[in-house]
Design a protein around this motif. Structure first.
Motif, PDB file in Angstrom:
ATOM      1  N   VAL A 102      -3.295  50.997 -16.343  1.00 49.40           N
ATOM      2  CA  VAL A 102      -4.753  50.897 -16.391  1.00 49.40           C
ATOM      3  C   VAL A 102      -5.251  50.596 -14.978  1.00 49.40           C
ATOM      4  O   VAL A 102      -4.819  49.626 -14.363  1.00 49.40           O
ATOM      5  N   PRO A 103      -6.145  51.419 -14.451  1.00 51.43           N
ATOM      6  CA  PRO A 103      -6.693  51.134 -13.123  1.00 51.43           C
ATOM      7  C   PRO A 103      -7.451  49.805 -13.154  1.00 51.43           C
ATOM      8  O   PRO A 103      -8.081  49.468 -14.151  1.00 51.43           O
ATOM      9  N   GLY A 104      -7.401  49.077 -12.094  1.00 50.25           N
ATOM     10  CA  GLY A 104      -8.096  47.795 -12.025  1.00 50.25           C
ATOM     11  C   GLY A 104      -9.545  47.943 -11.621  1.00 50.25           C
ATOM     12  O   GLY A 104     -10.011  47.220 -10.743  1.00 50.25           O
ATOM     13  N   ILE A 105     -10.244  48.862 -12.241  1.00 44.71           N
ATOM     14  CA  ILE A 105     -11.641  49.122 -11.871  1.00 44.71           C
ATOM     15  C   ILE A 105     -12.518  49.158 -13.112  1.00 44.71           C
ATOM     16  O   ILE A 105     -12.032  49.336 -14.223  1.00 44.71           O
ATOM     17  N   THR A 106     -13.799  48.988 -12.897  1.00 39.60           N
ATOM     18  CA  THR A 106     -14.811  49.259 -13.915  1.00 39.60           C
ATOM     19  C   THR A 106     -15.717  50.326 -13.312  1.00 39.60           C
ATOM     20  O   THR A 106     -16.416  50.056 -12.334  1.00 39.60           O
ATOM     21  N   PRO A 107     -15.681  51.532 -13.859  1.00 35.30           N
ATOM     22  CA  PRO A 107     -16.491  52.591 -13.254  1.00 35.30           C
ATOM     23  C   PRO A 107     -17.983  52.411 -13.500  1.00 35.30           C
ATOM     24  O   PRO A 107     -18.392  51.786 -14.477  1.00 35.30           O
ATOM     25  N   ARG A 108     -18.754  52.957 -12.614  1.00 41.77           N
ATOM     26  CA  ARG A 108     -20.202  53.054 -12.809  1.00 41.77           C
ATOM     27  C   ARG A 108     -20.434  54.361 -13.560  1.00 41.77           C
ATOM     28  O   ARG A 108     -19.901  55.411 -13.189  1.00 41.77           O
ATOM     29  N   TRP A 121     -24.050  51.938 -16.972  1.00 46.69           N
ATOM     30  CA  TRP A 121     -23.022  50.945 -17.236  1.00 46.69           C
ATOM     31  C   TRP A 121     -22.296  50.680 -15.919  1.00 46.69           C
ATOM     32  O   TRP A 121     -22.158  51.571 -15.095  1.00 46.69           O
ATOM     33  N   GLY A 122     -21.799  49.471 -15.751  1.00 44.56           N
ATOM     34  CA  GLY A 122     -21.049  49.128 -14.548  1.00 44.56           C
ATOM     35  C   GLY A 122     -21.952  48.711 -13.400  1.00 44.56           C
ATOM     36  O   GLY A 122     -23.174  48.813 -13.471  1.00 44.56           O
ATOM     37  N   GLU A 123     -21.317  48.241 -12.343  1.00 45.13           N
ATOM     38  CA  GLU A 123     -22.049  47.758 -11.173  1.00 45.13           C
ATOM     39  C   GLU A 123     -22.569  48.916 -10.327  1.00 45.13           C
ATOM     40  O   GLU A 123     -21.851  49.900 -10.119  1.00 45.13           O
ATOM     41  N   PRO A 124     -23.792  48.798  -9.800  1.00 39.14           N
ATOM     42  CA  PRO A 124     -24.374  49.879  -9.004  1.00 39.14           C
ATOM     43  C   PRO A 124     -23.564  50.231  -7.752  1.00 39.14           C
ATOM     44  O   PRO A 124     -23.599  51.362  -7.295  1.00 39.14           O
ATOM     45  N   ASP A 125     -22.821  49.255  -7.216  1.00 34.11           N
ATOM     46  CA  ASP A 125     -22.068  49.517  -5.983  1.00 34.11           C
ATOM     47  C   ASP A 125     -20.601  49.879  -6.243  1.00 34.11           C
ATOM     48  O   ASP A 125     -19.790  49.901  -5.317  1.00 34.11           O
ATOM     49  N   ALA A 126     -20.245  50.196  -7.493  1.00 40.05           N
ATOM     50  CA  ALA A 126     -18.864  50.583  -7.808  1.00 40.05           C
ATOM     51  C   ALA A 126     -18.479  51.819  -6.999  1.00 40.05           C
ATOM     52  O   ALA A 126     -19.281  52.745  -6.834  1.00 40.05           O
ATOM     53  N   LYS A 127     -17.264  51.826  -6.506  1.00 39.47           N
ATOM     54  CA  LYS A 127     -16.794  52.947  -5.684  1.00 39.47           C
ATOM     55  C   LYS A 127     -16.445  54.179  -6.528  1.00 39.47           C
ATOM     56  O   LYS A 127     -16.469  55.294  -6.038  1.00 39.47           O
ATOM     57  N   GLU A 128     -16.104  53.947  -7.798  1.00 37.79           N
ATOM     58  CA  GLU A 128     -15.771  55.065  -8.679  1.00 37.79           C
ATOM     59  C   GLU A 128     -16.851  55.190  -9.739  1.00 37.79           C
ATOM     60  O   GLU A 128     -17.245  54.197 -10.350  1.00 37.79           O
ATOM     61  N   ARG A 129     -17.316  56.435  -9.941  1.00 37.84           N
ATOM     62  CA  ARG A 129     -18.437  56.627 -10.851  1.00 37.84           C
ATOM     63  C   ARG A 129     -18.454  58.020 -11.452  1.00 37.84           C
ATOM     64  O   ARG A 129     -17.819  58.937 -10.934  1.00 37.84           O
ATOM     65  N   VAL A 130     -19.197  58.150 -12.530  1.00 33.62           N
ATOM     66  CA  VAL A 130     -19.436  59.433 -13.171  1.00 33.62           C
ATOM     67  C   VAL A 130     -20.921  59.498 -13.493  1.00 33.62           C
ATOM     68  O   VAL A 130     -21.542  58.489 -13.807  1.00 33.62           O
ATOM     69  N   TRP A 131     -21.497  60.694 -13.383  1.00 30.09           N
ATOM     70  CA  TRP A 131     -22.915  60.858 -13.688  1.00 30.09           C
ATOM     71  C   TRP A 131     -23.165  62.268 -14.210  1.00 30.09           C
ATOM     72  O   TRP A 131     -22.386  63.183 -13.972  1.00 30.09           O
ATOM     73  N   GLY A 132     -24.248  62.376 -14.966  1.00 34.46           N
ATOM     74  CA  GLY A 132     -24.623  63.674 -15.527  1.00 34.46           C
ATOM     75  C   GLY A 132     -25.252  63.518 -16.897  1.00 34.46           C
ATOM     76  O   GLY A 132     -25.819  62.481 -17.238  1.00 34.46           O
ATOM     77  N   SER A 133     -25.123  64.553 -17.698  1.00 29.66           N
ATOM     78  CA  SER A 133     -25.714  64.620 -19.035  1.00 29.66           C
ATOM     79  C   SER A 133     -24.964  63.708 -20.013  1.00 29.66           C
ATOM     80  O   SER A 133     -23.735  63.765 -20.111  1.00 29.66           O
ATOM     81  N   ALA A 134     -25.724  62.904 -20.751  1.00 28.16           N
ATOM     82  CA  ALA A 134     -25.113  62.052 -21.777  1.00 28.16           C
ATOM     83  C   ALA A 134     -24.421  62.902 -22.836  1.00 28.16           C
ATOM     84  O   ALA A 134     -23.321  62.567 -23.294  1.00 28.16           O
TER      85      ALA A 134
END
Length: 187
Positions: A102-108, A121-134
């Motif tokens: 399990v990666p030690g991250i919480t994605p945005r 969801w997640g912190e705005p400054d997270a380095k790993e993130r996903v975005w787009g259509s729900a």
């Protein structure tokens, strides 16, 4: 507190009356549960709210299969946030069920809901993130679409991996459809 929407309380229809009766019975029992109470399930035990969210997710996902088979584009509403929420919350589970580290991250996660409102969801400054259509995110985490068949964007190797193995449901690991295999040309 849970309750049944008036939308489902149509008079005269015996199937709806039976459905409302069982729904009300289930809601009474769930409302008596404490946050610490757990319900056994196919994967890890679940809290009452997680149980309800899981059933909503399953109903949405299997209904999508019917829409796809009929080649009818589904019209989603703001309740899709519940499916997206369980998709986000099962980030770690998607790795655990495959016996992966399990990666030690919480994605945005930033998703645009059917109304145009952005869910986060997640912190705005997270380095790993996903975005787009729900909707597309929900199709991916319920394994109705391959991420390559969507317009979802991501940043970071762990999130990129997650979107290829995401599994918002309990049970043994399931493979995502191959690219193009579940792409639908709607009427």
């Amino acid at each position: 507190m849970l309750k049944i929407s008036n939308h489902f309380k149509r008079r005269g229809d015996p199937i709806n009356r039976l459905s409302v009766f069982f729904g009300q019975t289930l809601i009474k029992r769930l409302n008596k549960m404490s946050p610490e109470d757990r319900l056994p399930w196919y994967g890890p035990d679940m809290s009452g709210p997680s149980f309800v969210t899981g059933r909503l997710m399953e109903t949405w996902a299997h209904s999508q299969d019917v829409f796809d088979a009929l080649r009818i584009r589904r019209i989603n509403c703001s309740r899709l946030i519940h499916v997206a929420h369980i998709g986000v919350k099962t980030f770690n589970w998607s790795f655990i069920v495959r016996k992966l580290k399990v990666p030690g991250i919480t994605p945005r996660v930033e998703l645009t809901g059917p109304s145009g409102k952005v869910w986060k969801w997640g912190e705005p400054d997270a380095k790993e993130r996903v975005w787009g259509s729900a909707e597309e995110f929900c199709l991916v985490v319920t394994q109705r679409r391959n991420v390559l068949d969507t317009g979802l964007k991501c940043q970071g190797k762990n999130v990129a991996k997650w979107l290829t193995i995401a599994q918002a449901f309990a049970g043994v690991p399931q493979e995502h459809p191959a690219p193009g295999a579940r792409k639908v040309d709607y009427k």
